[in-house]
Structure formats: C-alpha cells, structure tokens
Design a protein around this motif. Structure first.
Motif, PDB file in Angstrom:
ATOM      1  N   GLY A  28       0.808  -1.217   0.000  1.00  0.00           N
ATOM      2  CA  GLY A  28       0.000   0.000   0.000  1.00  0.00           C
ATOM      3  C   GLY A  28       0.839   1.264   0.000  1.00  0.00           C
ATOM      4  N   TYR A  29       1.919   1.259   0.785  1.00  0.00           N
ATOM      5  CA  TYR A  29       2.766   2.451   0.846  1.00  0.00           C
ATOM      6  C   TYR A  29       3.516   2.658  -0.467  1.00  0.00           C
ATOM      7  CZ  TYR A  29       1.921   1.826   5.867  1.00  0.00           C
ATOM      8  OH  TYR A  29       1.342   1.665   7.099  1.00  0.00           O
ATOM      9  N   GLU A  30       3.971   1.566  -1.075  1.00  0.00           N
ATOM     10  CA  GLU A  30       4.652   1.676  -2.364  1.00  0.00           C
ATOM     11  C   GLU A  30       3.683   2.191  -3.425  1.00  0.00           C
ATOM     12  OE1 GLU A  30       7.350   1.495  -5.508  1.00  0.00           O
ATOM     13  OE2 GLU A  30       7.649   1.573  -3.334  1.00  0.00           O
ATOM     14  N   LEU A  31       2.458   1.716  -3.401  1.00  0.00           N
ATOM     15  CA  LEU A  31       1.467   2.187  -4.356  1.00  0.00           C
ATOM     16  C   LEU A  31       1.207   3.680  -4.173  1.00  0.00           C
ATOM     17  CD1 LEU A  31      -0.464   1.388  -6.635  1.00  0.00           C
ATOM     18  CD2 LEU A  31      -2.182   0.862  -4.881  1.00  0.00           C
ATOM     19  N   SER A  32       1.111   4.100  -2.935  1.00  0.00           N
ATOM     20  CA  SER A  32       0.906   5.523  -2.651  1.00  0.00           C
ATOM     21  C   SER A  32       2.053   6.364  -3.191  1.00  0.00           C
ATOM     22  CB  SER A  32       0.760   5.743  -1.142  1.00  0.00           C
ATOM     23  OG  SER A  32       0.603   7.110  -0.835  1.00  0.00           O
ATOM     24  N   ARG A  33       3.274   5.903  -2.962  1.00  0.00           N
ATOM     25  CA  ARG A  33       4.431   6.651  -3.459  1.00  0.00           C
ATOM     26  C   ARG A  33       4.430   6.723  -4.987  1.00  0.00           C
ATOM     27  NH1 ARG A  33       6.887   3.998   1.076  1.00  0.00           N
ATOM     28  NH2 ARG A  33       7.430   2.188  -0.203  1.00  0.00           N
ATOM     29  N   GLN A  34       4.056   5.619  -5.628  1.00  0.00           N
ATOM     30  CA  GLN A  34       4.003   5.630  -7.083  1.00  0.00           C
ATOM     31  C   GLN A  34       2.921   6.573  -7.609  1.00  0.00           C
ATOM     32  OE1 GLN A  34       3.925   1.822  -9.043  1.00  0.00           O
ATOM     33  NE2 GLN A  34       5.606   0.982  -7.823  1.00  0.00           N
ATOM     34  N   MET A  35       1.901   6.836  -6.803  1.00  0.00           N
ATOM     35  CA  MET A  35       0.855   7.776  -7.177  1.00  0.00           C
ATOM     36  C   MET A  35       1.253   9.217  -6.871  1.00  0.00           C
ATOM     37  SD  MET A  35      -2.514   5.597  -5.953  1.00  0.00           S
ATOM     38  CE  MET A  35      -3.705   6.883  -6.350  1.00  0.00           C
ATOM     39  N   GLY A  36       2.447   9.395  -6.335  1.00  0.00           N
ATOM     40  CA  GLY A  36       2.945  10.738  -6.069  1.00  0.00           C
ATOM     41  C   GLY A  36       2.608  11.273  -4.706  1.00  0.00           C
ATOM     42  N   LYS A  37       2.130  10.400  -3.801  1.00  0.00           N
ATOM     43  CA  LYS A  37       1.788  10.807  -2.444  1.00  0.00           C
ATOM     44  C   LYS A  37       2.853  10.311  -1.472  1.00  0.00           C
ATOM     45  CE  LYS A  37      -2.194  12.489  -3.742  1.00  0.00           C
ATOM     46  NZ  LYS A  37      -2.473  13.933  -3.729  1.00  0.00           N
ATOM     47  N   TYR A  38       3.084  11.080  -0.418  1.00  0.00           N
ATOM     48  CA  TYR A  38       4.010  10.600   0.605  1.00  0.00           C
ATOM     49  C   TYR A  38       3.388   9.414   1.337  1.00  0.00           C
ATOM     50  CZ  TYR A  38       6.293   9.877   5.009  1.00  0.00           C
ATOM     51  OH  TYR A  38       6.904   9.264   6.069  1.00  0.00           O
ATOM     52  N   ALA A  39       4.204   8.407   1.582  1.00  0.00           N
ATOM     53  CA  ALA A  39       3.856   7.307   2.475  1.00  0.00           C
ATOM     54  C   ALA A  39       5.132   6.911   3.191  1.00  0.00           C
ATOM     55  CB  ALA A  39       3.281   6.121   1.705  1.00  0.00           C
ATOM     56  N   SER A  40       4.990   6.321   4.343  1.00  0.00           N
ATOM     57  CA  SER A  40       6.151   5.895   5.118  1.00  0.00           C
ATOM     58  C   SER A  40       7.099   5.067   4.256  1.00  0.00           C
ATOM     59  CB  SER A  40       5.680   5.065   6.320  1.00  0.00           C
ATOM     60  OG  SER A  40       6.774   4.516   7.019  1.00  0.00           O
ATOM     61  N   ARG A  41       8.376   5.440   4.272  1.00  0.00           N
ATOM     62  CA  ARG A  41       9.380   4.653   3.555  1.00  0.00           C
ATOM     63  C   ARG A  41       9.550   3.310   4.263  1.00  0.00           C
ATOM     64  NH1 ARG A  41      10.852  10.047   3.727  1.00  0.00           N
ATOM     65  NH2 ARG A  41      11.302  11.018   1.695  1.00  0.00           N
TER      66      ARG A  41
ATOM     67  N   ILE B  72     -10.005  -2.521   5.607  1.00  0.00           N
ATOM     68  CA  ILE B  72     -11.219  -2.364   6.403  1.00  0.00           C
ATOM     69  C   ILE B  72     -11.029  -1.442   7.607  1.00  0.00           C
ATOM     70  CG2 ILE B  72     -12.177  -4.581   5.689  1.00  0.00           C
ATOM     71  CD1 ILE B  72     -11.347  -5.652   8.468  1.00  0.00           C
ATOM     72  N   ASP B  73      -9.796  -1.050   7.892  1.00  0.00           N
ATOM     73  CA  ASP B  73      -9.579  -0.046   8.937  1.00  0.00           C
ATOM     74  C   ASP B  73      -9.601   1.370   8.381  1.00  0.00           C
ATOM     75  OD1 ASP B  73      -9.428  -1.829  10.998  1.00  0.00           O
ATOM     76  OD2 ASP B  73      -7.246  -1.869  11.114  1.00  0.00           O
ATOM     77  N   ALA B  74      -9.594   1.510   7.064  1.00  0.00           N
ATOM     78  CA  ALA B  74      -9.551   2.842   6.454  1.00  0.00           C
ATOM     79  C   ALA B  74     -10.789   3.642   6.822  1.00  0.00           C
ATOM     80  CB  ALA B  74      -9.446   2.716   4.936  1.00  0.00           C
ATOM     81  N   TYR B  75     -10.647   4.954   6.817  1.00  0.00           N
ATOM     82  CA  TYR B  75     -11.712   5.921   7.047  1.00  0.00           C
ATOM     83  C   TYR B  75     -12.117   6.018   8.515  1.00  0.00           C
ATOM     84  CZ  TYR B  75     -12.243   4.604   2.098  1.00  0.00           C
ATOM     85  OH  TYR B  75     -12.010   4.287   0.782  1.00  0.00           O
ATOM     86  N   ARG B  76     -12.107   4.904   9.238  1.00  0.00           N
ATOM     87  CA  ARG B  76     -12.652   4.870  10.592  1.00  0.00           C
ATOM     88  C   ARG B  76     -11.586   4.695  11.667  1.00  0.00           C
ATOM     89  NH1 ARG B  76     -13.814  -0.225  12.645  1.00  0.00           N
ATOM     90  NH2 ARG B  76     -12.657  -1.828  11.521  1.00  0.00           N
ATOM     91  N   LEU B  77     -10.417   4.173  11.297  1.00  0.00           N
ATOM     92  CA  LEU B  77      -9.294   3.970  12.206  1.00  0.00           C
ATOM     93  C   LEU B  77      -7.996   4.278  11.460  1.00  0.00           C
ATOM     94  CD1 LEU B  77     -10.343   0.581  13.871  1.00  0.00           C
ATOM     95  CD2 LEU B  77     -10.296   2.795  15.010  1.00  0.00           C
ATOM     96  N   SER B  78      -6.941   4.558  12.215  1.00  0.00           N
ATOM     97  CA  SER B  78      -5.611   4.790  11.618  1.00  0.00           C
ATOM     98  C   SER B  78      -5.688   5.757  10.436  1.00  0.00           C
ATOM     99  CB  SER B  78      -4.995   3.459  11.162  1.00  0.00           C
ATOM    100  OG  SER B  78      -4.857   2.577  12.251  1.00  0.00           O
ATOM    101  N   THR B  79      -6.559   6.748  10.545  1.00  0.00           N
ATOM    102  CA  THR B  79      -6.823   7.676   9.463  1.00  0.00           C
ATOM    103  C   THR B  79      -6.275   9.063   9.804  1.00  0.00           C
ATOM    104  OG1 THR B  79      -8.791   6.486   8.724  1.00  0.00           O
ATOM    105  CG2 THR B  79      -8.661   8.815   8.146  1.00  0.00           C
ATOM    106  N   TYR B  80      -5.409   9.569   8.948  1.00  0.00           N
ATOM    107  CA  TYR B  80      -4.785  10.878   9.149  1.00  0.00           C
ATOM    108  C   TYR B  80      -5.474  11.928   8.286  1.00  0.00           C
ATOM    109  CZ  TYR B  80      -0.860   8.881  11.748  1.00  0.00           C
ATOM    110  OH  TYR B  80      -0.092   8.268  12.700  1.00  0.00           O
TER     111      TYR B  80
ATOM    112  N   GLY C  12      -4.778  11.655   4.434  1.00  0.00           N
ATOM    113  CA  GLY C  12      -3.566  10.860   4.392  1.00  0.00           C
ATOM    114  C   GLY C  12      -2.474  11.445   5.248  1.00  0.00           C
ATOM    115  N   PRO C  13      -1.333  10.750   5.255  1.00  0.00           N
ATOM    116  CA  PRO C  13      -0.948   9.603   4.417  1.00  0.00           C
ATOM    117  C   PRO C  13      -1.716   8.324   4.799  1.00  0.00           C
ATOM    118  CG  PRO C  13       0.983  10.683   5.415  1.00  0.00           C
ATOM    119  CD  PRO C  13      -0.227  11.192   6.125  1.00  0.00           C
ATOM    120  N   VAL C  14      -1.711   7.374   3.860  1.00  0.00           N
ATOM    121  CA  VAL C  14      -2.302   6.077   4.158  1.00  0.00           C
ATOM    122  C   VAL C  14      -1.502   5.409   5.262  1.00  0.00           C
ATOM    123  CG1 VAL C  14      -3.283   5.740   1.881  1.00  0.00           C
ATOM    124  CG2 VAL C  14      -0.963   4.940   2.331  1.00  0.00           C
TER     125      VAL C  14
END
Length: 488
Positions: free
Chosen positions: A152-165, A343-351, A363-365
């Motif tokens: 997921g983080y690699e996909l985010s980075r490829q989309m041009g968004k920051y994600a944890s390295r 399934i945790d998106a939007y409701r938990l661990s959401t920045y 985000g980030p995711v």
C-alpha cells in the motif's frame, strides 16, 4: 663526528618511536569483521536482506522506551551502529499477536533523541519495526504475504503521495531470531514526512492560526497515565482504546449517518451510542502542546466543512464543501484504500491534515495489515466506505463523509478522471502484480521466508499460495472497480 653520531641516534630513535606509534594505532583501529566470522542467531547465507541485531539493557515495556544497541548489517557487513530506545507498539495487535512490533528512537549516549539516517533516508529520530500479526495459539495471521503494509505504501508513493518509507529486514533481538519485519518511518510532522507548517505556541490568531494541524481518526490507545504499567496490563486494557476526552480529542457534531448528535460527548468507553460517534484526536500539536485557540480553530473548521457537505445540493452546479477540502487527496486516499480493501480505512488509523492557508487533506495512508483477500467484513464487490452497511454497531464506524461524497457527481467525476489517468500505468494490474512479484521474489530468493516460517508457522496456505491468492484478488478487485468507476 660526535655530533653526526648523535644526530643519527636521534633520527633512529624518532623513526623507532613513529613505527611504535603506528603499530599501536593499527592495533587499536576497529577491524571490519570477516563475514564468515559473524555469528547471527540464524545462518543467512548470502542474503541481501538487511539484518538488524538489537541488544537491550532491560526488559522491553510498552512505555517508556528502554535503552538498547542496534546494529545494522548488509550482506553480513556491519554498516552502522546506533544507540536506541525501544518499546512495544500497537494496541489490538499487541494483544493478539505473538510477533510483536516495536517503536524505536535513535539516541545519543546520554539517552537524548538524536536524528539518524537509515538506508539513505532523510534523518529523523522516530522509527518502527513492524511485524505481521501472528497468533500461534489460534493459528492465524492477518497477512500471510507479509507485504500488505509495503504494498500500500509503495502504491501511494508511485501515485505521487508521501507514504512511510519501508525496507524489509530480518530481526534478531537479544540473541533470538524474530523473523521478517518491515523497518519504516513513523508518521509525524517533518519536512521529509508529513510536510506541513510548524504551529508555534504563539500562533493563536490571524493567518498563523490556520496551520498546520494533524488529526487522527483512531483509537485513543491510552496515554501518559499508562507509563510504567506492567506488560500484563496491556494484554487486556481494551477500555483504553476508547477513552476520548476534551484534552485528547473533539467529536464530530454529526453521527456516522449524518444526523446531528443530541447526546453529550466523552462517554464511558464502549457506551451504547459510541458506534455513532467520530472523534478527531489531536496528533499535531498533540494534547499536551495544542493551545485553546488552536483547538477552537480546527474544531470550527471541521464543523463548517461538515455543515457544508451536508447542506450542499448535489443537483446544482455550485458546491461549498469544496472550499474546505483538497479533493485530489480525498480521491487518492479513496482509491488506494479501496484497492487494498483496507477495512480499517476511514474509521481507524486515518490521518487528516490541514496546512497553513490550505484545505483539509487526507492521508498519508496507514495501517494496511487487515484487508486485501484476507477479510470477510466487506464483500469483494463493494466499497469499503459502505462498511456500515455490512457491520452493525462496531465501536468504530465509517464517518458520514465518504458515503455522502459518493453521492456527489462532482466527486465521482474526480475519481473517474484520476482512475482513468492511472489505470494504464500505476494502477494497471500488470504494475500491481509487479509490486507483488518483486517483493515475493526478494523474500523467497534470499531465504527469508523459510527462516521466518521456522519461527512463525501457523499452518494454512503456503507462502506461494498466498502470493497466488493476492494476485488473483488484485485482478478481481481492479476489474470490479474499473467496471464501477466506468459507470460513474
């Protein structure tokens, strides 16, 4: 003649002294150990996966961190040594998983925070060693592929968004091999992580008050009052996950169905109506640092956004909610989490962030260890934002934002445009499969999967089968999403 003899004697004495000093210097210089002499807890052969050795000075706690030494090896060569503080991390995952995750801080010799770089990443002091959730007694794992976070983080980075390295490593702790981990950055305000303006104590009015802020929709997971509690306490402290207070958070004015909430906030953990509530936790500035004026500003901004989102007539040409949010960030957050069926998106661990003079940004995711093909809470042919239609009265439900946004043709059009721009490249099934294959090959070819399995085997599908299952899932999910989005 006598003078010449004295001079020669002095010269030889000086040369002898220099030779002696050089010899002593060579003996005291650290020698690079021969890789064949390295004694790890397991034999890693010629593995190219970094190997981390941590030796602690005391038993690891949930908090505070205890001092330790961390050594990083690549191909059995010691590449760096750091003094660190280490603690367990996670709330639900800590209780359920025998394979623990760890929070790290790089320290100086006095135990003060010290920025450091790993793998040529930007310097920082806060890091994470993330282990996959494995419950040996009940025989399950959340992520049989070991790559959900990384994917997921690699996909985010490829989309041009920051994600944890991220970097796959193998971990040895106090002489015991712990298996495959993902070494990653902790999400925090930083010019190389979540890059938003610094909000100072004195920024209490005017333009300076407008940012930056980081909010989290998440569990509370305790707080400073838990420092020093024995480990046994954290195995069953479920109520700490829902201790929302006016100090650590504020509540949305609206329930998860978009109705105005009449009852008071900050009820007892897991009270009968908690599933209706959405709380925003102060992440930056945190509850100890944020000022009263700053709280009032960000609360008012969220309130005005939600009012606009609910009040806008989506059959008209005008929108007011778009004055409050960066729609592109919402679109990308939606696409990544829906592809991953997180399934945790939007409701938990959401920045959620708000920079100075800017709008709300998603985000980030974060936290992708439950989802993909390994969940039955959401049908494969439905959106995760429809979680509330499939799960009744979970303590944490999806805020009304997302179903409401999906009602808007303007938002759906933005999703469609972004999807079509990426469907032939970043979001193509070929690219998604490539991420999976490259990751799996790295772990398999370097023997890490076999070494990890000897410690954390819970039966069920083989690793090879889990990769087949993940790729099949991605093919089906992308096909379904493409069909749905094409009809927007």
């Amino acid at each position: 003649m006598k003078t010449r003899l004295v001079q020669l004697a002095l010269l030889f004495s000086l040369l002898g002294l220099m030779f002696f000093l050089q010899s002593c210097g060579k003996k005291n210089e650290p020698e690079t150990p021969d890789p064949e002499d390295i004694n790890f807890a397991v034999e890693i052969g010629d593995s190219k996966i970094p190997y981390i050795v941590i030796n602690t000075t005391a038993d690891i706690l949930n908090e505070p961190k205890v001092a330790a030494e961390m050594r990083l090896y690549v191909k059995k060569q010691l590449v760096q040594t750091n003094q660190i503080g280490i603690e367990y991390r996670g709330s639900t995952s800590f209780r359920l998983s025998d394979k623990k995750s760890y929070g790290l801080e790089t320290w100086d010799e006095s135990g003060n925070d010290l920025n450091a770089s790993f793998f040529n990443w930007p310097e920082e002091e806060d890091w994470i060693l993330m282990g996959d959730v494995v419950n040996m007694q009940e025989g399950y794992t959340f992520d049989p592929t070991l790559m959900y976070h990384h994917f997921g983080y690699e996909l985010s980075r490829q989309m041009g968004k920051y994600a944890s390295r991220t970097k796959f490593v193998e971990l040895e702790l106090d002489g015991v091999y712990q298996g495959i981990y993902v070494f990653m950055e902790k999400l925090k305000k930083d010019g190389d992580r979540i890059d938003i303006a610094t909000l100072k104590d004195t920024d209490i009015d005017g333009e300076e008050l407008t940012g930056g802020y980081i909010l989290k929709i998440d569990k509370t997971a305790g707080g400073a009052e838990n420092i020093g509690q024995p480990l046994e306490y954290f195995l069953n402290n479920w109520e700490d996950d829902a201790r929302y207070t006016a100090q650590n958070s504020f509540r949305s004015d609206y329930d998860v169905f978009g109705n105005f909430i009449e009852f008071e906030p900050y009820g007892e953990p897991y009270h009968g109506n908690q599933f209706l509530e959405t709380y925003f936790i102060y992440e930056y500035p945190d509850q100890a640092e944020i000022k009263t004026e700053q709280k009032a500003y960000i609360q008012s901004y969220i309130r005005e956004f939600e009012q606009a989102l609910l009040a806008d007539d989506f059959t008209s040409e005008s929108r007011t909610y778009t004055d409050y949010l960066d729609i592109n960030s919402f679109v990308d957050y939606f696409l990544i989490n829906e592809i991953c069926r997180n399934i945790d998106a939007y409701r938990l661990s959401t920045y959620v962030t708000k920079d100075k003079n800017d709008k709300l940004s998603m985000g980030p995711v974060w936290d992708l260890n439950i989802g993909f093909y390994n969940t039955d809470r959401i049908p494969l042919a439905d959106w995760v934002i429809n979680y509330n239609q499939h799960v009744e009265s979970d303590a944490w439900m999806v805020p009304f934002w997302w179903p409401r946004l999906m009602e808007d043709l303007y938002f759906r059009d933005a999703v469609k445009v972004r999807w079509q721009s990426l469907s032939g490249s970043t979001l193509s099934i070929q690219n998604l499969h490539s991420i999976v294959d490259e990751t799996a090959n790295l772990l398999i070819d370097n023997g890490a999967i076999e070494r990890n399995k000897k410690v954390w085997s819970v039966g069920g599908e083989s690793y090879d089968q889990s990769i087949v299952n993940l790729k099949n899932y991605l093919s089906e999910r992308i096909s379904w999403m493409d069909s749905e989005i094409s009809g927007f």
